[in-house]
Design a protein around this motif. Structure first.
Motif, PDB file in Angstrom:
ATOM      1  N   GLU A 293      12.019   2.739   3.104  1.00  0.00           N
ATOM      2  CA  GLU A 293      11.397   2.678   4.430  1.00  0.00           C
ATOM      3  C   GLU A 293      10.548   3.913   4.698  1.00  0.00           C
ATOM      4  O   GLU A 293       9.463   3.822   5.292  1.00  0.00           O
ATOM      5  CB  GLU A 293      12.483   2.548   5.512  1.00  0.00           C
ATOM      6  CG  GLU A 293      13.288   1.264   5.453  1.00  0.00           C
ATOM      7  CD  GLU A 293      14.338   1.255   4.354  1.00  0.00           C
ATOM      8  OE1 GLU A 293      14.880   0.158   4.067  1.00  0.00           O
ATOM      9  OE2 GLU A 293      14.621   2.330   3.767  1.00  0.00           O
ATOM     10  N   THR A 294      11.030   5.065   4.249  1.00  0.00           N
ATOM     11  CA  THR A 294      10.269   6.304   4.419  1.00  0.00           C
ATOM     12  C   THR A 294       8.983   6.260   3.610  1.00  0.00           C
ATOM     13  O   THR A 294       7.904   6.626   4.092  1.00  0.00           O
ATOM     14  CB  THR A 294      11.113   7.516   3.993  1.00  0.00           C
ATOM     15  OG1 THR A 294      12.302   7.555   4.782  1.00  0.00           O
ATOM     16  CG2 THR A 294      10.350   8.812   4.165  1.00  0.00           C
TER      17      THR A 294
ATOM     18  N   VAL B  93       1.162   3.242   3.305  1.00  0.00           N
ATOM     19  CA  VAL B  93       1.588   2.731   2.002  1.00  0.00           C
ATOM     20  C   VAL B  93       1.980   1.266   2.084  1.00  0.00           C
ATOM     21  O   VAL B  93       1.528   0.432   1.286  1.00  0.00           O
ATOM     22  CB  VAL B  93       2.752   3.575   1.441  1.00  0.00           C
ATOM     23  CG1 VAL B  93       3.400   2.866   0.245  1.00  0.00           C
ATOM     24  CG2 VAL B  93       2.274   4.949   1.012  1.00  0.00           C
ATOM     25  N   GLY B  94       2.838   0.910   3.029  1.00  0.00           N
ATOM     26  CA  GLY B  94       3.311  -0.470   3.125  1.00  0.00           C
ATOM     27  C   GLY B  94       2.187  -1.456   3.362  1.00  0.00           C
ATOM     28  O   GLY B  94       2.172  -2.556   2.776  1.00  0.00           O
ATOM     29  N   ASP B  95       1.230  -1.084   4.200  1.00  0.00           N
ATOM     30  CA  ASP B  95       0.099  -1.967   4.481  1.00  0.00           C
ATOM     31  C   ASP B  95      -0.784  -2.145   3.256  1.00  0.00           C
ATOM     32  O   ASP B  95      -1.260  -3.256   2.968  1.00  0.00           O
ATOM     33  CB  ASP B  95      -0.734  -1.412   5.641  1.00  0.00           C
ATOM     34  CG  ASP B  95       0.038  -1.371   6.948  1.00  0.00           C
ATOM     35  OD1 ASP B  95       0.997  -2.158   7.102  1.00  0.00           O
ATOM     36  OD2 ASP B  95      -0.317  -0.540   7.811  1.00  0.00           O
TER      37      ASP B  95
ATOM     38  N   VAL C  53       3.736  -6.054  -3.003  1.00  0.00           N
ATOM     39  CA  VAL C  53       5.038  -5.878  -2.364  1.00  0.00           C
ATOM     40  C   VAL C  53       6.025  -6.770  -3.110  1.00  0.00           C
ATOM     41  O   VAL C  53       5.988  -7.988  -2.981  1.00  0.00           O
ATOM     42  CB  VAL C  53       5.000  -6.264  -0.874  1.00  0.00           C
ATOM     43  CG1 VAL C  53       6.393  -6.110  -0.256  1.00  0.00           C
ATOM     44  CG2 VAL C  53       3.986  -5.410  -0.115  1.00  0.00           C
ATOM     45  N   GLY C  54       6.877  -6.165  -3.906  1.00  0.00           N
ATOM     46  CA  GLY C  54       7.818  -6.947  -4.700  1.00  0.00           C
ATOM     47  C   GLY C  54       9.113  -7.205  -3.959  1.00  0.00           C
ATOM     48  O   GLY C  54       9.332  -6.717  -2.842  1.00  0.00           O
ATOM     49  N   THR C  55       9.976  -7.965  -4.617  1.00  0.00           N
ATOM     50  CA  THR C  55      11.252  -8.334  -4.008  1.00  0.00           C
ATOM     51  C   THR C  55      12.439  -7.619  -4.641  1.00  0.00           C
ATOM     52  O   THR C  55      13.543  -7.661  -4.084  1.00  0.00           O
ATOM     53  CB  THR C  55      11.473  -9.850  -4.122  1.00  0.00           C
ATOM     54  OG1 THR C  55      11.428 -10.226  -5.507  1.00  0.00           O
ATOM     55  CG2 THR C  55      10.400 -10.604  -3.357  1.00  0.00           C
ATOM     56  N   HIS C  56      12.244  -6.998  -5.773  1.00  0.00           N
ATOM     57  CA  HIS C  56      13.363  -6.310  -6.416  1.00  0.00           C
ATOM     58  C   HIS C  56      13.685  -5.021  -5.658  1.00  0.00           C
ATOM     59  O   HIS C  56      12.786  -4.315  -5.208  1.00  0.00           O
ATOM     60  CB  HIS C  56      13.045  -6.018  -7.877  1.00  0.00           C
ATOM     61  CG  HIS C  56      13.132  -7.234  -8.741  1.00  0.00           C
ATOM     62  ND1 HIS C  56      14.258  -7.561  -9.470  1.00  0.00           N
ATOM     63  CD2 HIS C  56      12.248  -8.232  -8.963  1.00  0.00           C
ATOM     64  CE1 HIS C  56      14.056  -8.693 -10.111  1.00  0.00           C
ATOM     65  NE2 HIS C  56      12.839  -9.126  -9.827  1.00  0.00           N
TER      66      HIS C  56
END
Length: 413
Positions: free
Chosen positions: A148-149, A161-163, A171-174
């Motif tokens: 999250e950070t 970063v997330g955007d 954006v992976g799921t692992h």
């Protein structure tokens, strides 16, 4: 099986193909993390992974790991990164990833059946040029930074970063932290002049020096460059220059292996005839001894306080990254050294002056590195170059180290 070697032409061909993505004048590359060029590089490398039938997984910070072998048991992992600085070369990071891919393909072609799975990975935002800290992906993979950070980090261009991960489709799921490997070994160019100067084939990396990155902000007062007496100025630009000079003096006075760099500096309003009201610069301090590194940080802090008082400016700092020195597992160091010598290479044990993903993986598994020479020690520069024979030699050392690790129940002592 005893004579398995990489296909040098195939390795060099992939390096050249990846270098075309984000190519810049002079033969280098510009693939800042999570840009469109980074996406294109990722897509290309992932296509090669899938062509080999590897199982590709992407985690929540965008790290990409391709596995050869069964799911479940911890794998022997190799890899590095494919993002670059804005004016980067074609080998930094890329060699480790593509050599790892070549190791797997060579072993598949030879009919090898290693006892453990083998993985090749590339980690997100190793360079830290767009988003701080550097080595973000491997740090998060190893549990040193919360996902999250990391996702909330804002870059030098205001992007998050997330955007950006979502925008480029990575954006992976692992989950992160990821599964700790059985062992991790990384091939990299030296990025320094020592191996070439000493005519050594292979660098056996014993550890990575500590790194301290700070952003220094200075607030002064804008004023007329012609009418304001020198003694009455509150000049943020002068203060910034004084910091840069001090960092050079500091590194010189402490002596090797201490280094210090001011690599970025901006003035506002940035006009030829106006005393600067604001300045922002970065300071990069590094040392193999953490106590000495703390000492240099304290010297810098004291200087900034004195400078602010003397010039009537307000100086604040923000920590961008802080990593302690890392010592690699002696078993891994010895294995790299013995393998290189067995293949007929001269070797030198040495520290790494640059940060690498291997130092983050060392938190969770035995880790090591293989260095090959950099011509004239040039890196983070389009002129970065390593001779083809040296690239292939390093890849063959990597192959044998990975193979031995994958065939042994434990890391060889």
């Amino acid at each position: 099986m005893d004579e398995v070697r990489v296909d040098g032409d195939r390795l060099l061909g992939r390096l050249a193909a990846l270098a075309e993505v984000g190519a810049i004048e002079g033969g280098g590359c510009s693939r800042l993390a999570l840009t469109d060029d980074d996406k294109a590089g990722r897509d290309l490398v992932v296509s090669w992974m899938r062509d080999l039938g590897l199982t590709v997984r992407i985690d929540t910070i965008g790290n990409v790991v391709a596995r050869w072998g069964d799911d479940g048991p911890p794998a022997v992992m190799t890899g590095s990164h494919i993002d670059t600085v804005r004016s980067g070369g074609r080998y930094d990071g890329n060699l480790g990833v593509l050599a790892g891919l070549e190791v797997i393909e060579s072993l598949i072609g030879a009919g090898a059946t290693p006892a453990r799975p083998i993985e090749v990975a590339f980690f997100t935002n190793e360079e830290g040029s767009r988003f701080s800290p550097d080595m973000m992906g491997s740090l998060t993979y190893a549990g040193g930074m919360a996902v999250e950070t990391a996702l909330d980090v804002v870059g030098i261009d205001g992007a998050r970063v997330g955007d950006e991960l979502a925008r480029i489709g990575y954006v992976g799921t692992h989950p992160c932290p990821g599964q700790a490997p059985h062992a991790y070994v990384e091939l990299h160019i030296e990025q320094g002049p020592v191996l070439e100067a000493e005519h050594v084939d292979i660098g056996v990396v014993e550890g990575v020096q500590g790194i301290s990155w700070q952003e220094v902000s200075i607030e002064g007062q804008a004023n007329h460059g012609g009418t304001t007496p020198m003694s009455m100025r509150h000049d943020a630009g002068y203060a910034a220059a004084a910091v840069s000079h001090f960092v050079r003096q500091l590194a010189t006075e402490f002596g090797p292996p201490q280094v210090g760099t001011v690599g970025s500096m901006q003035f506002r309003p940035d006009l030829v005839n106006v005393v600067a009201a604001r300045a922002k610069l970065t300071v990069d301090l590094r040392n193999t001894d953490d106590a000495v590194l703390h000492d240099t940080e304290a010297h810098l802090a004291a200087f900034l306080n004195e400078l602010g008082d003397a010039e009537g400016v307000r100086i604040t700092t923000r920590q961008l990254a802080r990593f302690e020195p890392v010592e690699f597992d002696e078993r891994m160091v010895s294995l790299v050294e013995a393998t290189a010598k067995r293949q007929g290479h001269t070797t030198k044990r040495m520290p790494s002056g640059a940060g690498h993903d291997a130092q983050m993986l060392a938190r969770v598994c035995p880790s090591g590195m293989v260095f090959v020479p950099s011509v004239k020690g040039i890196s983070h520069n389009p002129g970065e170059y390593t001779k083809p024979d040296d690239l292939v030699a390093g890849a063959n050392v990597l192959l044998e180290v990975v193979r031995e690790l994958a065939d042994a129940a434990e890391v060889p002592a």
